[in-house]
Design a protein around this motif. Structure first.
Motif, PDB file in Angstrom:
ATOM      1  N   TRP A 118      25.575  45.658  99.833  1.00  0.00           N
ATOM      2  CA  TRP A 118      26.884  45.489  99.191  1.00  0.00           C
ATOM      3  C   TRP A 118      26.788  44.561  97.985  1.00  0.00           C
ATOM      4  O   TRP A 118      27.531  44.721  97.009  1.00  0.00           O
ATOM      5  N   THR A 121      25.754  46.761  95.230  1.00  0.00           N
ATOM      6  CA  THR A 121      26.881  47.574  94.760  1.00  0.00           C
ATOM      7  C   THR A 121      27.782  46.728  93.858  1.00  0.00           C
ATOM      8  O   THR A 121      28.271  47.192  92.825  1.00  0.00           O
ATOM      9  N   GLN A 122      27.962  45.459  94.246  1.00  0.00           N
ATOM     10  CA  GLN A 122      28.774  44.589  93.386  1.00  0.00           C
ATOM     11  C   GLN A 122      28.120  44.410  92.014  1.00  0.00           C
ATOM     12  O   GLN A 122      28.790  44.418  90.983  1.00  0.00           O
ATOM     13  N   ARG A 123      26.780  44.308  92.002  1.00  0.00           N
ATOM     14  CA  ARG A 123      26.107  44.034  90.723  1.00  0.00           C
ATOM     15  C   ARG A 123      26.217  45.180  89.724  1.00  0.00           C
ATOM     16  O   ARG A 123      26.119  44.974  88.520  1.00  0.00           O
ATOM     17  N   VAL A 126      29.822  44.518  88.166  1.00  0.00           N
ATOM     18  CA  VAL A 126      30.082  43.289  87.411  1.00  0.00           C
ATOM     19  C   VAL A 126      29.077  43.220  86.264  1.00  0.00           C
ATOM     20  O   VAL A 126      27.891  43.023  86.481  1.00  0.00           O
ATOM     21  N   LEU A 146      34.667  49.752  97.085  1.00  0.00           N
ATOM     22  CA  LEU A 146      34.610  48.306  96.833  1.00  0.00           C
ATOM     23  C   LEU A 146      35.646  47.897  95.781  1.00  0.00           C
ATOM     24  O   LEU A 146      36.320  46.873  95.924  1.00  0.00           O
ATOM     25  N   GLY A 150      38.577  45.488  96.715  1.00  0.00           N
ATOM     26  CA  GLY A 150      38.625  44.238  95.949  1.00  0.00           C
ATOM     27  C   GLY A 150      39.988  44.020  95.317  1.00  0.00           C
ATOM     28  O   GLY A 150      40.580  42.947  95.405  1.00  0.00           O
ATOM     29  N   LEU A 176      31.782  39.359 101.201  1.00  0.00           N
ATOM     30  CA  LEU A 176      31.432  39.524  99.789  1.00  0.00           C
ATOM     31  C   LEU A 176      32.676  39.361  98.909  1.00  0.00           C
ATOM     32  O   LEU A 176      32.648  38.677  97.883  1.00  0.00           O
ATOM     33  N   LEU A 177      33.779  39.979  99.332  1.00  0.00           N
ATOM     34  CA  LEU A 177      34.989  39.912  98.506  1.00  0.00           C
ATOM     35  C   LEU A 177      35.536  38.486  98.446  1.00  0.00           C
ATOM     36  O   LEU A 177      35.969  38.025  97.383  1.00  0.00           O
ATOM     37  N   SER A 180      33.389  36.625  96.067  1.00  0.00           N
ATOM     38  CA  SER A 180      33.553  37.152  94.724  1.00  0.00           C
ATOM     39  C   SER A 180      34.879  36.680  94.112  1.00  0.00           C
ATOM     40  O   SER A 180      34.947  36.299  92.931  1.00  0.00           O
ATOM     41  N   ARG A 187      38.679  39.417  89.204  1.00  0.00           N
ATOM     42  CA  ARG A 187      37.536  40.299  88.918  1.00  0.00           C
ATOM     43  C   ARG A 187      37.839  41.767  89.213  1.00  0.00           C
ATOM     44  O   ARG A 187      37.645  42.639  88.374  1.00  0.00           O
ATOM     45  N   TRP A 188      38.311  42.050  90.403  1.00  0.00           N
ATOM     46  CA  TRP A 188      38.419  43.447  90.829  1.00  0.00           C
ATOM     47  C   TRP A 188      39.590  44.150  90.150  1.00  0.00           C
ATOM     48  O   TRP A 188      39.526  45.359  89.891  1.00  0.00           O
TER      49      TRP A 188
END
Ligand code: NAI
Length: 472
Positions: A118, A121-123, A126, A146, A150, A176-177, A180, A187-188
């Motif tokens: 995960w 996946t975030q990278r 972002v 995600l 998010g 993770l969220l 983040s 961000r999301w």
């Protein structure tokens, strides 16, 4: 400037580059796109977050997107499906070196943990310098999920779990969220607002999109790639027909001929799986919940049964449903000694691995990566036994093998009206070659055929009456 990445080892890049080179030859469609549109850069301005199995064939796709002008960041959509040499080669790029990579940011390696998966996946979502992606290329819908979770978390402070959420994975996403959003509270929302659209590759991911749509929560337009016939009727069926037994063979080295194999689900993937197992000489039994698909299986000559009726006699079990808990812990306790159990559907919830882990006295022994023996203790009059589970219940054709190879031009039998003695001229139509005599088209010209000659003497046209036919 260095290329951001997290892959197994950049030193694998040379091996990956050789494999990519061979795959390019097998992928004339993408190569023709590079040739035809490379100069006009139609994807300039596209910032693509890709979440698709990081295989050699995906590498050809990534480098095609870049050749057409896109900026790309990539992760795999499964913890076991990355080919580490392909990932390394994409980071290094065709013109880079291990010390001076010039390729694409990739965050993927074979054998990620769930938190690592995960985080990767975030990278891809972002981007540096406050930029956001404007397209998602998804396979299974995790990147899309995600972004949705998010944004919901930012807006409401909660993310309700859905019926399909596995509790361990759900906890990982929530952690993770939280981290983040602590870092960047908007961000999301920014990422979601920047996305122009998503393309979704597989059946299960498309189901997820329909659920978002039905609930009125789909945040951006989506293109359903899976349901185009050139995808689902080919990749799902003929791809799995190739890669299912590739995975079973690499994992177990067991002779399939003469064994009894159960395929759960007779959709496109199940059809490919059943055919490949039958091709090896297995006696194949199909389980289905859809009467039409069950009838198709019967008409194709397979026995159709319920899993309960055949669970004790089969040697190999493959789930291909996109549905969850198809094989339960109870089923697995009733199986033969050393029965092989695997899933080829997108997610790992078709086989109840968590339930298997909870069986009293069960023991898990690693035979090799992605192949585990689960030792089940004696129970009542049932003696102790083992079953072999592939890829921990995740898609075995990518966990135990390398997924689907590419599909090159298929040469079909010539059309009845083809006359090889007729004067035949081949002319180039942009990157395609069209033969006005036999009406075949091809992305590359046949050996011996030149555009300047009016009479086509191509040996491939004349050889044994076989010519390539126009695609339908
Ligand atoms: P599909 O919808 O065409 O077929 C699934 C079939 O399973 C349906 O006929 C359905 O009636 C049946 N089914 C559902 N629940 C069942 C149950 N409990 N028992 C027996 N049958 C049941 O879907 P398709 O395209 O065949 O895809 C199946 C799965 O494979 C999806 O998760 C898809 O994302 C995945 N997939 C995996 C690939 C791979 O390379 N591993 C490639 C393409 C798709």
């Amino acid at each position: 400037m260095t290329v951001e990445h997290h892959v197994r080892d950049l030193a694998l890049a040379e091996a990956g580059r050789h494999q990519i080179r061979l795959a390019e030859h097998e992928m004339p469609g993408l190569m023709a796109l590079r040739e035809e549109y490379g100069a006009s850069q139609p994807l300039a301005g596209a910032r693509i977050a890709g979440s698709l199995h990081m295989t050699v064939q995906t590498a050809v796709l990534i480098e095609t997107l870049v050749a057409l002008g896109a900026q790309v960041r990539w992760a795999s959509c499964n913890i076991f499906s990355t080919q580490d040499e392909a990932a390394a080669a994409v980071v290094v790029g065709p013109d880079g070196t291990v010390d001076d990579p010039k390729g694409v940011p990739v965050f993927a390696w074979k054998g990620e943990t769930l938190p690592e998966y995960w985080a990767c996946t975030q990278r891809i979502l972002v981007w540096p310098n406050g930029e956001t992606p404007n397209m998602i290329l998804d396979d299974g819908g995790d990147a899309t999920l995600l972004v949705h979770k998010g944004k919901e978390f930012e807006a409401t402070g909660v993310v309700p779990s859905t019926s399909e959420d596995d509790s361990e994975e759900y906890a990982v996403i929530l952690d993770l969220l939280r981290a983040s959003i602590a870092e960047d509270p908007q961000r999301w929302t920014r990422v979601a607002d920047g996305i122009v659209g998503v393309t979704e590759e597989t059946t299960t991911g498309v189901h997820r999109l329909y659920e978002f749509f039905a609930a009125g929560t789909l945040l951006f337009p989506a293109i359903n790639v899976n349901d185009s016939v050139t995808k689902s009727k080919f990749d799902n069926k003929y791809g799995t027909r190739h890669s299912l037994i590739d995975g079973i063979n690499r994992a177990t080295d067991t002779l399939i001929g003469g064994k009894v194999a159960v395929v759960a689900g007779y959709g496109d993937v199940g059809k490919g799986c059943a055919e490949s197992l039958r091709g090896q000489g297995a006696r194949v039994i199909v389980t289905e919940i859809d009467p039409i698909c069950a009838l198709q299986a019967a008409m194709d000559g397979y026995q159709v049964a319920t899993l309960e009726d055949v669970v004790e006699i089969a040697d190999i079990f493959v789930t291909a449903t996109g549905c969850f808990d198809v094989i339960t812990a109870e089923h697995m306790q009733s199986m033969k000694h050393q029965a092989i159990v695997g899933n080829i559907g997108h997610f790992d919830n078709e086989i109840d691995m968590a339930g298997l882990g909870r069986v009293a006295g069960v023991e898990k022994v690693e035979i090799k990566p992605q192949v585990h023996e689960w030792r089940l203790p004696a129970q009542g009059d049932r003696p102790a036994r083992s079953i072999i589970v592939l890829s921990e219940g995740r898609l075995l054709n990518l966990g135990n093998a390398t997924g689907h190879p590419s599909l090159r031009d298929v040469e079909l039998v010539r059309e009845p009206d083809h006359r090889a003695d007729r004067a035949c001229s081949r002319r180039p139509t942009s990157t395609r070659w069209a033969c006005t005599c036999c009406r075949s088209t091809s992305t590359r010209r046949s050996p011996g055929c030149t555009s300047t000659r009016s009479a086509c003497t191509s040996p491939s046209l004349e050889a044994a009456g076989r010519v390539p036919r126009r695609r339908r």
